[in-house]
Design an enzyme around this catalytic site. Sequence first.
Site, PDB file in Angstrom:
ATOM      1  N   ASP A  77       0.877  -1.169   0.000  1.00 42.17           N
ATOM      2  CA  ASP A  77       0.000   0.000   0.000  1.00 42.17           C
ATOM      3  C   ASP A  77       0.912   1.215   0.000  1.00 42.17           C
ATOM      4  O   ASP A  77       1.883   1.266   0.751  1.00 42.17           O
ATOM      5  CB  ASP A  77      -0.897  -0.004   1.243  1.00 42.17           C
ATOM      6  CG  ASP A  77      -2.087   0.915   1.044  1.00 42.17           C
ATOM      7  OD1 ASP A  77      -2.880   0.652   0.116  1.00 42.17           O
ATOM      8  OD2 ASP A  77      -2.218   1.906   1.778  1.00 42.17           O
ATOM      9  N   PHE A 163       4.246   8.024 -13.042  1.00 39.88           N
ATOM     10  CA  PHE A 163       2.788   7.940 -12.913  1.00 39.88           C
ATOM     11  C   PHE A 163       2.407   8.671 -11.632  1.00 39.88           C
ATOM     12  O   PHE A 163       3.277   9.127 -10.873  1.00 39.88           O
ATOM     13  CB  PHE A 163       2.334   6.469 -12.869  1.00 39.88           C
ATOM     14  CG  PHE A 163       2.722   5.746 -11.613  1.00 39.88           C
ATOM     15  CD1 PHE A 163       3.997   5.243 -11.456  1.00 39.88           C
ATOM     16  CD2 PHE A 163       1.810   5.576 -10.562  1.00 39.88           C
ATOM     17  CE1 PHE A 163       4.368   4.573 -10.289  1.00 39.88           C
ATOM     18  CE2 PHE A 163       2.160   4.910  -9.397  1.00 39.88           C
ATOM     19  CZ  PHE A 163       3.450   4.416  -9.263  1.00 39.88           C
ATOM     20  N   TYR A 165       1.785  10.896  -8.687  1.00 38.65           N
ATOM     21  CA  TYR A 165       2.302  12.201  -8.257  1.00 38.65           C
ATOM     22  C   TYR A 165       3.761  12.430  -8.665  1.00 38.65           C
ATOM     23  O   TYR A 165       4.361  13.424  -8.248  1.00 38.65           O
ATOM     24  CB  TYR A 165       2.173  12.317  -6.732  1.00 38.65           C
ATOM     25  CG  TYR A 165       0.741  12.278  -6.230  1.00 38.65           C
ATOM     26  CD1 TYR A 165       0.028  13.455  -5.987  1.00 38.65           C
ATOM     27  CD2 TYR A 165       0.080  11.069  -6.007  1.00 38.65           C
ATOM     28  CE1 TYR A 165      -1.275  13.424  -5.529  1.00 38.65           C
ATOM     29  CE2 TYR A 165      -1.227  11.014  -5.558  1.00 38.65           C
ATOM     30  CZ  TYR A 165      -1.904  12.195  -5.320  1.00 38.65           C
ATOM     31  OH  TYR A 165      -3.206  12.156  -4.878  1.00 38.65           O
ATOM     32  N   ASP A 166       4.345  11.526  -9.458  1.00 37.85           N
ATOM     33  CA  ASP A 166       5.762  11.642  -9.829  1.00 37.85           C
ATOM     34  C   ASP A 166       6.152  13.012 -10.401  1.00 37.85           C
ATOM     35  O   ASP A 166       7.241  13.508 -10.089  1.00 37.85           O
ATOM     36  CB  ASP A 166       6.141  10.557 -10.850  1.00 37.85           C
ATOM     37  CG  ASP A 166       6.384   9.209 -10.203  1.00 37.85           C
ATOM     38  OD1 ASP A 166       6.543   9.156  -8.973  1.00 37.85           O
ATOM     39  OD2 ASP A 166       6.415   8.201 -10.942  1.00 37.85           O
ATOM     40  N   LYS A 186      14.860   5.972 -10.629  1.00 36.51           N
ATOM     41  CA  LYS A 186      13.793   6.101  -9.627  1.00 36.51           C
ATOM     42  C   LYS A 186      13.707   4.830  -8.782  1.00 36.51           C
ATOM     43  O   LYS A 186      13.635   4.900  -7.548  1.00 36.51           O
ATOM     44  CB  LYS A 186      12.436   6.359 -10.316  1.00 36.51           C
ATOM     45  CG  LYS A 186      11.278   6.341  -9.326  1.00 36.51           C
ATOM     46  CD  LYS A 186       9.896   6.409  -9.940  1.00 36.51           C
ATOM     47  CE  LYS A 186       8.845   6.032  -8.902  1.00 36.51           C
ATOM     48  NZ  LYS A 186       7.487   5.967  -9.408  1.00 36.51           N
ATOM     49  N   ARG A 192       9.347   2.149  -2.637  1.00 34.70           N
ATOM     50  CA  ARG A 192       9.087   0.723  -2.846  1.00 34.70           C
ATOM     51  C   ARG A 192      10.390  -0.070  -2.709  1.00 34.70           C
ATOM     52  O   ARG A 192      10.423  -1.129  -2.096  1.00 34.70           O
ATOM     53  CB  ARG A 192       8.463   0.531  -4.237  1.00 34.70           C
ATOM     54  CG  ARG A 192       7.491  -0.604  -4.318  1.00 34.70           C
ATOM     55  CD  ARG A 192       6.541  -0.488  -5.515  1.00 34.70           C
ATOM     56  NE  ARG A 192       5.453   0.425  -5.244  1.00 34.70           N
ATOM     57  CZ  ARG A 192       5.281   1.592  -5.857  1.00 34.70           C
ATOM     58  NH1 ARG A 192       6.109   2.000  -6.794  1.00 34.70           N
ATOM     59  NH2 ARG A 192       4.263   2.363  -5.530  1.00 34.70           N
TER      60      ARG A 192
HETATM   61  P1  IMP Z   1      -2.019   1.991  -4.210  1.00 29.47           P
HETATM   62  O1  IMP Z   1      -0.999   1.573  -3.203  1.00 29.47           O
HETATM   63  O2  IMP Z   1      -1.970   1.130  -5.448  1.00 29.47           O
HETATM   64  O3  IMP Z   1      -3.370   2.148  -3.607  1.00 29.47           O
HETATM   65  O4  IMP Z   1      -1.555   3.410  -4.759  1.00 29.47           O
HETATM   66  C1  IMP Z   1      -1.818   4.601  -4.098  1.00 29.47           C
HETATM   67  C2  IMP Z   1      -1.552   5.810  -4.941  1.00 29.47           C
HETATM   68  O5  IMP Z   1      -0.349   6.411  -4.477  1.00 29.47           O
HETATM   69  C3  IMP Z   1      -1.319   5.571  -6.417  1.00 29.47           C
HETATM   70  O6  IMP Z   1      -2.507   5.626  -7.118  1.00 29.47           O
HETATM   71  C4  IMP Z   1      -0.419   6.742  -6.788  1.00 29.47           C
HETATM   72  O7  IMP Z   1      -1.143   7.858  -7.093  1.00 29.47           O
HETATM   73  C5  IMP Z   1       0.336   7.037  -5.516  1.00 29.47           C
HETATM   74  N1  IMP Z   1       1.683   6.480  -5.649  1.00 29.47           N
HETATM   75  C6  IMP Z   1       2.167   5.386  -5.040  1.00 29.47           C
HETATM   76  N2  IMP Z   1       3.429   5.150  -5.427  1.00 29.47           N
HETATM   77  C7  IMP Z   1       3.737   6.125  -6.312  1.00 29.47           C
HETATM   78  C8  IMP Z   1       4.897   6.408  -7.086  1.00 29.47           C
HETATM   79  O8  IMP Z   1       5.936   5.719  -7.066  1.00 29.47           O
HETATM   80  N3  IMP Z   1       4.813   7.485  -7.879  1.00 29.47           N
HETATM   81  C9  IMP Z   1       3.715   8.270  -7.969  1.00 29.47           C
HETATM   82  N4  IMP Z   1       2.616   8.040  -7.293  1.00 29.47           N
HETATM   83  C10 IMP Z   1       2.612   6.974  -6.457  1.00 29.47           C
END
Ligand code: IMP
Length: 207
Positions: A77, A163, A165-166, A186, A192
């Site tokens: 998450d 993707f 907020y990058d 990245k 991650r």
């Molecule tokens: P989820 O963990 O798939 O629910 O993602 C949560 C949200 O956090 C995603 O839709 C992205 O908008 C944002 N997010 C998570 N990791 C990244 C990233 O590495 N880059 C940009 N946005 C991120």
Amino acid sequence: MSAHRKFPGGKLVVASHNPGKVREIGELLAAFDVESISAGSLGLPEPVEDGMSFVANAEIKALAAAKASNMISLSDDSGFTVNLLDGDPGIYSARWAGPTKDFSVAMQAVEEKLAEKGAVTPAERSASFICALSLAWPDGHVESFEGRVDGHAIWPPRGDKGFGYDPIFVPSGYDATFAEMEPAEKHAISHRADAFRQLIDACFTKN
Ligand code: IMP
């Protein structure tokens, strides 16, 4: 000596219905004795993510998959968190993009709130990406790790490689946004990667 429970090798359910995420997690664990299976391919239901933190939501997903499949399950998450906005969008990062998943809307909302507070300097605009990973066993045992990368939010957005907020995130010590970096660059410093390093150190044994 480690107090962490080790993954014994073999099948691992990736508790996500997002094929991109399942593939990425499979690649990250390729060097280990892991046969990853997606929750989607097993037809597992998606639980309600009503936790109040990234770790809480990761644990909900991993435990639900472990109980439903009777196999060890891994979930993640993640999200974007801005200090001056009390951690928002945080666990609501995906939701801020609305039903059409338009992240230009989500980034605009972050910028409007920062502008309302008169945030100008990188310190005032400090922000992070967070990633929680949970490894859950059918008996209810769970191992969780939280990775992060700190930096600040810029405006206007720059770059088209990433993707979410990058395009508005510049990590500390860099001039480029995550969306201007090559994916490998990245991935070396991301939230991650940090969470996976912790998970692998604690719970996996290299082949
Ligand atoms: P989820 O963990 O798939 O629910 O993602 C949560 C949200 O956090 C995603 O839709 C992205 O908008 C944002 N997010 C998570 N990791 C990244 C990233 O590495 N880059 C940009 N946005 C991120």
